[in-house]
Design an enzyme around this catalytic site. Structure first.
Site, PDB file in Angstrom:
ATOM      1  N   ASP A  61       0.823  -1.231   0.000  1.00  0.00           N
ATOM      2  CA  ASP A  61       0.000   0.000   0.000  1.00  0.00           C
ATOM      3  C   ASP A  61       0.849   1.269   0.000  1.00  0.00           C
ATOM      4  O   ASP A  61       0.587   2.205  -0.745  1.00  0.00           O
ATOM      5  CB  ASP A  61      -1.087   0.002   1.097  1.00  0.00           C
ATOM      6  N   ASP A  89      -5.761  -0.120   5.963  1.00  0.00           N
ATOM      7  CA  ASP A  89      -6.569  -0.520   7.117  1.00  0.00           C
ATOM      8  C   ASP A  89      -7.765   0.398   7.312  1.00  0.00           C
ATOM      9  O   ASP A  89      -8.903  -0.058   7.480  1.00  0.00           O
ATOM     10  CB  ASP A  89      -5.702  -0.506   8.388  1.00  0.00           C
TER      11      ASP A  89
HETATM   12  C1  GLA Z   1      -0.049  -2.364   8.473  1.00  0.00           C
HETATM   13  C2  GLA Z   1      -0.291  -0.982   7.901  1.00  0.00           C
HETATM   14  C3  GLA Z   1      -0.874  -1.072   6.482  1.00  0.00           C
HETATM   15  C4  GLA Z   1      -0.025  -1.982   5.600  1.00  0.00           C
HETATM   16  C5  GLA Z   1       0.263  -3.305   6.294  1.00  0.00           C
HETATM   17  C6  GLA Z   1       1.219  -4.162   5.515  1.00  0.00           C
HETATM   18  O1  GLA Z   1      -1.262  -3.029   8.659  1.00  0.00           O
HETATM   19  O2  GLA Z   1      -1.167  -0.268   8.723  1.00  0.00           O
HETATM   20  O3  GLA Z   1      -0.997   0.209   5.943  1.00  0.00           O
HETATM   21  O4  GLA Z   1       1.152  -1.332   5.205  1.00  0.00           O
HETATM   22  O5  GLA Z   1       0.775  -3.122   7.587  1.00  0.00           O
HETATM   23  O6  GLA Z   1       0.649  -4.569   4.317  1.00  0.00           O
END
Ligand code: GLA
Length: 385
Positions: free
Chosen positions: A40, A174
């Site tokens: 992301d 997320d």
């Molecule tokens: C955490 C971060 C997300 C993403 C994941 C790995 O959950 O909050 O933004 O980068 O790690 O994919």
């Protein structure tokens, strides 16, 4: 526990704490990422879905310039003044302090408020308990202030809260999932344009098992920031805006100019973005075997090239491979890594049997009892009352 029951319990405790029924009840789900890990923040693609685990806020405004929050999960209370809002204790309150501060920036007449909070999203498990807290708070504040945010504005407001008040330089996945998720669908999210395409999982005879290793390595946060920096360095070496723009051929051609570790980090990201697009096509075609293979390949890449797995997560994935004949279709670590959960796609009819087998085999190998639950893809945050 059902969401209705959670809402009822939270409202009851609110009435006990504050002497009247709550005016609003808001809920925001956690998420599990099917594939597309650490892509992301490289402007790539991710394929998460919301889970049937929620953070619930029962709340109302008050006439003071003060916020009072009681957590049913930790049992403690946070209270802070709206004037000069800063980070503080308990640490979980920082996510809400951040959302509150950002909301105040939008809304001049911002009242004090109070809430009781409950959650069934395991904390520190890589299932976005912090995003559920932020998005739940933002959903409550939308109701209290009668100011409905544009969905993407809400996502960005919550992400900013996490950056500034929790000090975690997270990507957008997320918060986006907790706000935008659709029932029975995964979301193919393009983290460059911040737009998503729902990918239907309804009518399928597969289910998602979430297997919590219950371990959490403290190095996670530091290592996350390191990985981000290494990815940025790789894009710079290639002279590209982000790793999203690189192909495997670009990388191979430039291998000699790379630090070997940075090269492996980049190789994970570039191949993972491709796997994520393939996975969305596999789900749309109902080709669960293909999805499974992509999930295993994702895990291998996260373990060997990105180095964010751990022994316990690797153990879960090895057990999954052993159970292929019993209905496991695919499995990988999910979330940032260094502990937390694995996600496993299984044939629905085998869910109960496989839950038991994972329980036994993981405990046998590690001496640790895992927490396992199954879930369908849930809808995003909403007001319940
Ligand atoms: C955490 C971060 C997300 C993403 C994941 C790995 O959950 O909050 O933004 O980068 O790690 O994919």
């Amino acid at each position: 526990m059902s969401l209705d029951l959670m809402a009822e319990r939270t409202a009851e405790l609110y009435a006990k704490c504050f002497g009247h029924s709550p005016r609003w009840i808001a809920a925001a789900p956690g998420r599990v990422n099917l594939i597309g890990e650490h892509t992301d923040y490289n402007q790539g693609f991710v394929l998460p879905m919301a889970i049937e685990r929620y953070t619930v806020f029962a709340g109302d405004k008050n006439t003071r310039r003060e916020v009072v929050l009681h957590s049913m999960t930790t049992g403690d209370t946070a209270s802070f003044n709206l004037k000069g809002l800063t980070r503080g204790n308990p640490s979980w309150s920082n996510y809400i302090r951040g959302v509150t501060a950002n909301f105040m920036g939008l809304e001049r007449k911002f009242p004090g408020y109070q809430a009781v909070i409950d959650s069934t999203v395991p904390s520190s498990g890589g299932l976005s308990s912090s995003a559920a807290l932020e998005v739940g708070a933002a959903t409550l504040l939308e109701a209290i202030t009668h100011r409905k945010l544009e969905p993407l504005e809400k996502v960005l407001l919550c992400q900013k809260a996490e950056h500034e008040f929790a000090g975690v330089p997270c990507g957008i996945m997320d918060q986006y999932t907790s706000v935008m998720a659709q029932k029975d669908h995964a979301l193919l999210l393009d983290c460059r344009t911040n737009t998503s395409t729902p990918v239907s999982m309804s009518g399928s005879d597969v289910e998602v098992l979430v297997i919590n290793t219950t371990v959490r390595r403290r190095v996670g946060e530091v290592e996350y920031a390191k990985r981000r920096a290494q990815c940025e360095e790789a894009a710079t070496v290639l002279g590209l805006p982000a790793l999203r723009d690189a192909s495997v051929a670009d990388l191979s051609a430039a291998q000699a100019s790379f630090d070997p570790v940075v090269f492996r980090r980049a190789r994970h990201v570039v191949t993972e973005i491709e796997r994520t697009l393939q996975a969305a096509r596999a789900i749309a075609a109902g080709d669960w075997a293909a999805l499974g293979q992509l999930m295993y390949a994702s895990h291998d890449s996260l373990r060997a090239d990105f180095e964010v797995s751990c022994l316990e997560l690797d153990a879960v994935v090895e057990i999954a491979r052993q159970l292929a004949g019993d209905g496991v279709l695919g499995c990988r670590m999910t979330g940032a890594g260094f502990g937390g959960c694995a996600v496993c796609v299984v044939k629905s009819e085998a869910t109960a049997f496989l839950t038991r087998r994972f329980q036994e085999l993981y405990e046998y190998r590690t001496g640790i009892q895992p927490e396992i639950f199954h879930t369908r893809a849930a809808a995003g945050a909403r007001l319940l009352a």
